[in-house]
Write a protein that holds these residues in place. Structure first.
Motif, PDB file in Angstrom:
ATOM      1  N   LEU A 181       8.748   2.222  -9.084  1.00 36.52           N
ATOM      2  CA  LEU A 181       7.964   2.625 -10.255  1.00 36.52           C
ATOM      3  C   LEU A 181       6.447   2.549 -10.040  1.00 36.52           C
ATOM      4  O   LEU A 181       5.714   3.424 -10.520  1.00 36.52           O
ATOM      5  CB  LEU A 181       8.371   1.779 -11.469  1.00 36.52           C
ATOM      6  N   PRO A 182       5.920   1.510  -9.354  1.00 36.79           N
ATOM      7  CA  PRO A 182       4.464   1.490  -9.136  1.00 36.79           C
ATOM      8  C   PRO A 182       3.940   2.722  -8.396  1.00 36.79           C
ATOM      9  O   PRO A 182       2.775   3.095  -8.559  1.00 36.79           O
ATOM     10  CB  PRO A 182       4.252   0.217  -8.303  1.00 36.79           C
ATOM     11  N   ALA A 222      -2.051   4.519 -10.172  1.00 37.93           N
ATOM     12  CA  ALA A 222      -2.467   3.943  -8.886  1.00 37.93           C
ATOM     13  C   ALA A 222      -1.442   4.208  -7.794  1.00 37.93           C
ATOM     14  O   ALA A 222      -1.551   3.656  -6.689  1.00 37.93           O
ATOM     15  CB  ALA A 222      -2.681   2.434  -9.034  1.00 37.93           C
ATOM     16  N   GLY A 223      -0.453   5.062  -8.079  1.00 41.58           N
ATOM     17  CA  GLY A 223       0.632   5.322  -7.144  1.00 41.58           C
ATOM     18  C   GLY A 223       0.204   5.729  -5.750  1.00 41.58           C
ATOM     19  O   GLY A 223       0.709   5.178  -4.760  1.00 41.58           O
ATOM     20  N   PRO A 224      -0.746   6.684  -5.596  1.00 38.39           N
ATOM     21  CA  PRO A 224      -1.161   7.067  -4.241  1.00 38.39           C
ATOM     22  C   PRO A 224      -1.727   5.908  -3.429  1.00 38.39           C
ATOM     23  O   PRO A 224      -1.515   5.825  -2.220  1.00 38.39           O
ATOM     24  CB  PRO A 224      -2.228   8.139  -4.498  1.00 38.39           C
ATOM     25  N   TYR A 225      -2.423   5.001  -4.104  1.00 37.69           N
ATOM     26  CA  TYR A 225      -2.998   3.851  -3.411  1.00 37.69           C
ATOM     27  C   TYR A 225      -1.907   2.869  -2.987  1.00 37.69           C
ATOM     28  O   TYR A 225      -1.947   2.298  -1.893  1.00 37.69           O
ATOM     29  CB  TYR A 225      -4.018   3.150  -4.310  1.00 37.69           C
ATOM     30  N   MET A 227       1.684   0.761   1.354  1.00 33.45           N
ATOM     31  CA  MET A 227       3.023   0.546   1.897  1.00 33.45           C
ATOM     32  C   MET A 227       3.214   1.314   3.195  1.00 33.45           C
ATOM     33  O   MET A 227       3.832   0.809   4.152  1.00 33.45           O
ATOM     34  CB  MET A 227       4.066   0.982   0.860  1.00 33.45           C
ATOM     35  N   ASP A 228       2.701   2.533   3.251  1.00 31.76           N
ATOM     36  CA  ASP A 228       2.840   3.366   4.443  1.00 31.76           C
ATOM     37  C   ASP A 228       2.114   2.743   5.627  1.00 31.76           C
ATOM     38  O   ASP A 228       2.621   2.735   6.749  1.00 31.76           O
ATOM     39  CB  ASP A 228       2.291   4.765   4.141  1.00 31.76           C
ATOM     40  N   PRO A 255      -7.455  -1.233   5.546  1.00 32.77           N
ATOM     41  CA  PRO A 255      -7.108   0.155   5.211  1.00 32.77           C
ATOM     42  C   PRO A 255      -7.988   0.736   4.119  1.00 32.77           C
ATOM     43  O   PRO A 255      -8.498   0.012   3.262  1.00 32.77           O
ATOM     44  CB  PRO A 255      -5.649   0.039   4.741  1.00 32.77           C
ATOM     45  N   LYS A 256      -8.159   2.050   4.187  1.00 34.01           N
ATOM     46  CA  LYS A 256      -8.908   2.782   3.172  1.00 34.01           C
ATOM     47  C   LYS A 256      -8.063   3.963   2.701  1.00 34.01           C
ATOM     48  O   LYS A 256      -7.243   4.480   3.458  1.00 34.01           O
ATOM     49  CB  LYS A 256     -10.234   3.294   3.727  1.00 34.01           C
TER      50      LYS A 256
END
Length: 374
Positions: free
Chosen positions: A200-201, A206-209, A214-215, A284-285
């Motif tokens: 769900l997050p 803020a999902g893409p972040y 995670m990636d 990471p950015k």
């Protein structure tokens, strides 16, 4: 479930090929294709490029995630796994080329329309496909239909990936606790519901972040796991013993080239890439956004959850046998170790008896050894 995979794994190809054909007809498409195929030799000096390439291989081919091993365990004992391995890796390579040419042909057209370079159209990451494909679809006659097909493609791809990942988890549960096989529907419901809640997050604002975090750390974790798998199988179990097992199963003995790659080239290269990437590590950015320190700690925590399983279970296994005053058994196979197929087990016992004068496996009369998987 496996019948559904035939649809979810093949339908996206039709859409990709259609978009590829359309994208190559766009003005400026050749610029995008050239940008994809012509390398920037200076970039090869950047360790991050090699790290991302290795991570992409793990994500694309699902190496070290357990899915390939899980699906392979449902094969017949004498299935030609070496042919399957070459076929799967070749299809993955071809699919990557088709998808990449489709994306970069569209990016070339977008760059020409905007009057900028191809690398200025969109930043690397999820935006490559998520922006490029809708841009192309919006310009196609009958874009409403193509939009629906694009959504269905993403949906089927998601289902296909989820099938493999979820089945890997549930199969491990069934193997560890055989009594749970009677409640497969309930176990699947609990596992899929847990994945839904944890995901769900990723669909929030803020999902893409969250997804990028995670990636990033997931790729680092799986790379280390791959090194441990190679070392565990090729050095602890033994590359010669592994080659003998392959020969016994399929009648094909891996050549010296494969043995050297498995035992030396692959683990050394992966370990070197990981070690140097840690030496050159930068937080990471996501675009120009710099993650706060607590978010970076969360990322390392996610990677650590996976990595800690290796020493944790190794230590628990040794402690278990130390408590039983049988420390040597922690490093020897169980009496039930061997082929689950009865005929294969008998043939292996007979072969070992000829070579060593006595069988090395025990419990071959145990009816529980005949299972639905190898």
């Amino acid at each position: 479930m496996f019948q559904v995979v035939y649809v979810t794994a093949t339908v996206p190809y039709a859409f990709l090929i259609a978009i590829l054909a359309y994208g190559c007809t766009l003005p400026g498409a050749i610029d995008g294709v050239k940008f994809f195929f012509i390398p920037d030799w200076e970039k090869l000096k950047d360790i991050n490029v090699w790290q991302k390439a290795a991570e992409q291989m793990f994500f694309s081919l699902s190496v070290s995630w357990g899915g390939i091993i899980m699906f392979g365990s449902y094969n017949k004992f004498n299935n030609k796994v070496h042919i399957d391995a070459m076929l799967i890796s070749s299809l993955d390579f071809i699919t990557s080329i088709i998808a990449s040419v489709a994306v970069f042909s569209i990016m070339g057209s977008m760059a020409q329309s905007a009057g900028v370079r191809v690398d200025e159209v969109v930043k690397s990451g999820q935006g490559l496909a998520v922006i490029a494909f809708p841009e192309a679809i919006g310009a196609v006659p009958g874009w409403q239909l193509w939009s629906v097909l694009f959504f269905l493609m993403l949906y089927t791809l998601g289902l296909d990936s989820e099938f493999a990942l979820l089945e890997t988890v549930t199969t491990a549960i069934y193997d560890a606790f055989p009594s749970t096989r009677k409640s497969k529907a309930l176990i699947t419901l609990i596992a899929s519901s847990s994945c839904f809640l944890m995901g769900l997050p990723c669909v929030s604002q803020a999902g893409p972040y969250v997804l990028h975090l995670m990636d990033t750390f997931g790729g680092l974790g799986v790379m280390v796991i791959a090194v441990f798998e190679l070392v565990g199988i090729m050095w602890v179990y033994g590359v010669r013993r592994f080659a003998d097992n392959v020969h016994f199963m399929v009648g094909f003995r891996p050549s010296l080239f494969w043995k050297v790659c498995w035992a030396f080239v692959a683990p050394v290269m992966l370990a070197a890439i990981f070690a140097y990437s840690m030496y050159e590590y930068e937080p990471p950015k996501y675009g120009d956004y710099e993650y706060p320190e607590w978010a970076v700690y969360v990322g390392w925590g996610l990677a650590g959850i996976s990595l800690v399983q290796i020493p944790l279970w190794a230590l628990l296994t040794v402690l278990y046998y130390l408590c039983k005053w049988k420390p040597g058994q922690a490093f020897r196979p169980l009496p039930s170790w061997g082929p689950g197929d009865r005929d294969a087990r008998r043939r292996l016992l007979a072969l070992q008896h000829q070579v060593h004068g006595r069988p090395h496996l025990h419990g071959h009369d145990n009816p529980g050894l005949e299972t639905e998987r190898v």
